[in-house]
Design an enzyme around this catalytic site. Structure first.
Site, short mmCIF file in Angstrom:
data_model
loop_
_atom_site.label_atom_id
_atom_site.label_comp_id
_atom_site.label_asym_id
_atom_site.label_seq_id
_atom_site.Cartn_x
_atom_site.Cartn_y
_atom_site.Cartn_z
N HIS A 81 -3.44 21.65 -34.36
CA HIS A 81 -3.51 23.09 -33.87
C HIS A 81 -4.88 23.32 -33.35
O HIS A 81 -5.87 22.96 -34.07
CB HIS A 81 -3.04 24.10 -35.27
CG HIS A 81 -2.52 25.27 -35.02
ND1 HIS A 81 -1.55 25.85 -34.57
CD2 HIS A 81 -3.52 26.48 -34.53
CE1 HIS A 81 -1.34 26.93 -34.19
NE2 HIS A 81 -2.72 27.65 -34.46
N ASP A 160 4.24 35.47 -40.23
CA ASP A 160 2.91 35.25 -39.31
C ASP A 160 3.22 35.92 -37.83
O ASP A 160 2.15 36.32 -37.30
CB ASP A 160 2.43 33.78 -39.51
CG ASP A 160 1.48 33.43 -38.66
OD1 ASP A 160 0.14 33.90 -38.53
OD2 ASP A 160 1.73 32.83 -37.35
N ARG A 167 -2.05 41.64 -34.51
CA ARG A 167 -3.70 41.29 -34.33
C ARG A 167 -3.99 41.11 -32.89
O ARG A 167 -5.13 41.49 -32.67
CB ARG A 167 -3.83 39.87 -35.17
CG ARG A 167 -3.91 40.12 -36.44
CD ARG A 167 -3.95 38.77 -37.22
NE ARG A 167 -4.96 37.79 -36.91
CZ ARG A 167 -4.94 36.60 -36.75
NH1 ARG A 167 -3.94 35.94 -36.93
NH2 ARG A 167 -5.86 35.70 -36.23
N SER A 182 -2.91 32.20 -41.36
CA SER A 182 -1.92 32.15 -40.22
C SER A 182 -1.80 30.66 -39.87
O SER A 182 -0.61 30.32 -39.88
CB SER A 182 -2.42 32.89 -39.05
OG SER A 182 -1.74 32.59 -37.76
N LYS A 186 1.78 28.07 -41.19
CA LYS A 186 2.68 27.60 -40.31
C LYS A 186 2.63 26.00 -40.38
O LYS A 186 3.73 25.53 -40.27
CB LYS A 186 2.07 28.01 -38.98
CG LYS A 186 2.61 29.42 -38.43
CD LYS A 186 2.30 29.71 -37.08
CE LYS A 186 0.69 29.87 -36.86
NZ LYS A 186 0.20 30.57 -35.84
N1 URA Z 1 -3.95 30.26 -34.28
C1 URA Z 1 -2.99 30.93 -34.84
O1 URA Z 1 -2.09 30.35 -35.20
N2 URA Z 1 -3.42 31.89 -35.70
C2 URA Z 1 -4.59 32.61 -35.56
O2 URA Z 1 -4.87 33.44 -36.38
C3 URA Z 1 -5.45 31.97 -34.48
C4 URA Z 1 -5.08 30.83 -33.85
#
Ligand code: URA
Length: 408
Positions: A81, A160, A167, A182, A186
């Protein structure tokens, strides 16, 4: 109760698990409104969260939906990620590479956040590409080709998803506790055993300092320990955009060139090789050096590119139908010199202003628009030489690009 919780956080006090669970669950159920949640998010942004609060929020996010489990048909699944950057198409490149090396990749990606682009938006620029696979379809594709890139399934950390969108438009994206909960919720809910996080730092990233990136790294590793997941992090520069292209279709095209081994030496290629090697090293339990050799080999022998084509085909994308906006505006150098910097943030703003990203939650993206740089940092330019091309859908006035290139 609602206002008490907001005020408590505004005063910098610690919220209990019960208060966090109540507030966020009530938001998802519609009892708490966008403006109340925005207010709490801003208080979190300003006052931070304790580790206990972050663990609580991560748990609330995970518990809001399903938890996937791939352990019955693959030994280890590795996920990566990025905290988001300008021109960051690394996922499109490394997922096929890692899968071609024999490591299963199940990647649930997101949409753009702030000025940063999202993998899902980039994939949607390929006509027909499905980003809404069901859990059953994901499992079947993992078995068939060992790689999936899809949007967060409807029921994976849905909390989320809702908070992320809010956000994005309320100036609350760059909070370390919110980013940590967040991302980690995930990754944990999507069944990844091993997780690699690319934390971006610079003017085009959510985080501006290395110190903040290190804090985020430590926090995500602590969350990983609680859930028994191996978490590795890389901190990478985002003052300069990654590679040449910014904008959805343009980024897919650049990813394809790199997978075909056409680009050998720039910041994007280097980062992709580093990330892919880490993932293969984690997935196969081998050294980074051995993993690097495998990564280079699958690009050279064409199997990484073929894996990309296989992935697109399985998800019903028609890569030959990818299109670019019809009009071009040229960015030219005002004087001769060497390019000392290319400002990622300014390019991010420009790309959003021409329609490559969203200003409001509901905005539709214009997939064919974007910017293709002709030069990268360190290159010499003559007066009047083309520095980049802006792809647009209308005959717009030339945008102001004075702050993008630093030429001395
Ligand atoms: N990527 C995400 O999935 N969440 C965030 O808060 C920032 C970047």
């Amino acid at each position: 109760m609602i206002i008490d919780i907001i005020n408590k956080k505004r005063l910098g006090k610690e919220l209990s698990y019960k208060e966090i669970a109540y507030f966020f669950n009530a938001y998802l159920e519609g009892e708490i409104k966008d403006y109340q949640m925005s207010s709490l998010l801003m208080a979190i942004c300003i006052n931070g969260m304790t580790d206990e609060e972050v663990y609580a929020l991560t748990k609330v996010f995970i518990d809001s939906g399903d938890i996937l489990d791939f352990s019955s048909f693959c030994d280890v699944s590795v996920d990566k990620h990025s905290t988001g950057g300008i021109g960051d198409k690394t996922t499109l490149i490394i997922a096929p590479i890692v899968a071609a090396c024999g490591v299963t990749v199940v990647k649930m990606s997101g949409r753009g956040l702030g000025y940063t682009g999202g993998t899902i938006d980039k994939l949607e620029s390929i006509p027909g590409f499905r980003i809404d696979l069901t859990d059953e379809e994901i499992i079947k594709q993992v078995k068939d080709i060992g790689v999936v890139i899809t949007g967060q399934t409807k029921n994976l950390a849905p909390m989320d998803k809702a908070i992320y969108a809010l956000r994005d438009v309320t100036g609350t994206v760059s909070s370390i506790p919110l980013i940590a909960s967040s991302i980690m919720s995930k990754k944990i809910a999507s069944g990844a055993d091993k997780i690699l996080i690319d934390i971006k730092v610079g003017n085009g990233a959510l985080l501006r300092t290395k110190k903040d990136a290190q804090k985020l790294s430590q926090l995500m590793k602590r969350i990983g320990e609680i859930y028994n997941r191996e978490v590795r992090t890389i901190i990478s520069d985002m003052n300069t955009p990654l590679g040449y292209n910014i904008g959805n279709s343009l980024e897919v095209l650049e990813a394809m060139e790199i997978l075909q081994g056409k680009e050998k030496n720039n910041n994007l290629v280097d980062l992709c090789l580093e990330l892919a090697s880490e993932m293969v090293s984690m997935g196969k339990n081998i050294s980074i050096n051995d993993a690097y050799m495998e990564v280079v080999e699958v690009i050279k022998n064409g199997s990484a590119y073929n894996k990309f084509l296989e992935l697109v085909k399985h998800q019903k994308g028609k890569i030959d139908k990818l299109s670019l906006a019809p009009y071009r505006k040229l960015m030219k150098s005002k004087h001769k010199g060497t390019i000392k910097g290319i400002n990622a943030l300014e390019l991010g703003k420009l790309s959003v202003s021409i329609g490559a990203g969203r200003i409001n939650k509901e905005d539709k993206i214009d997939y064919g628009v974007g910017i293709k740089l002709s030069k990268l940092v360190g290159e010499k330019v003559k007066k009047g030489e083309v520095l980049g091309v802006i792809y647009v859908n209308d005959r717009i006035k030339m945008p102001n690009t004075d702050d993008i290139f630093d030429i001395e």
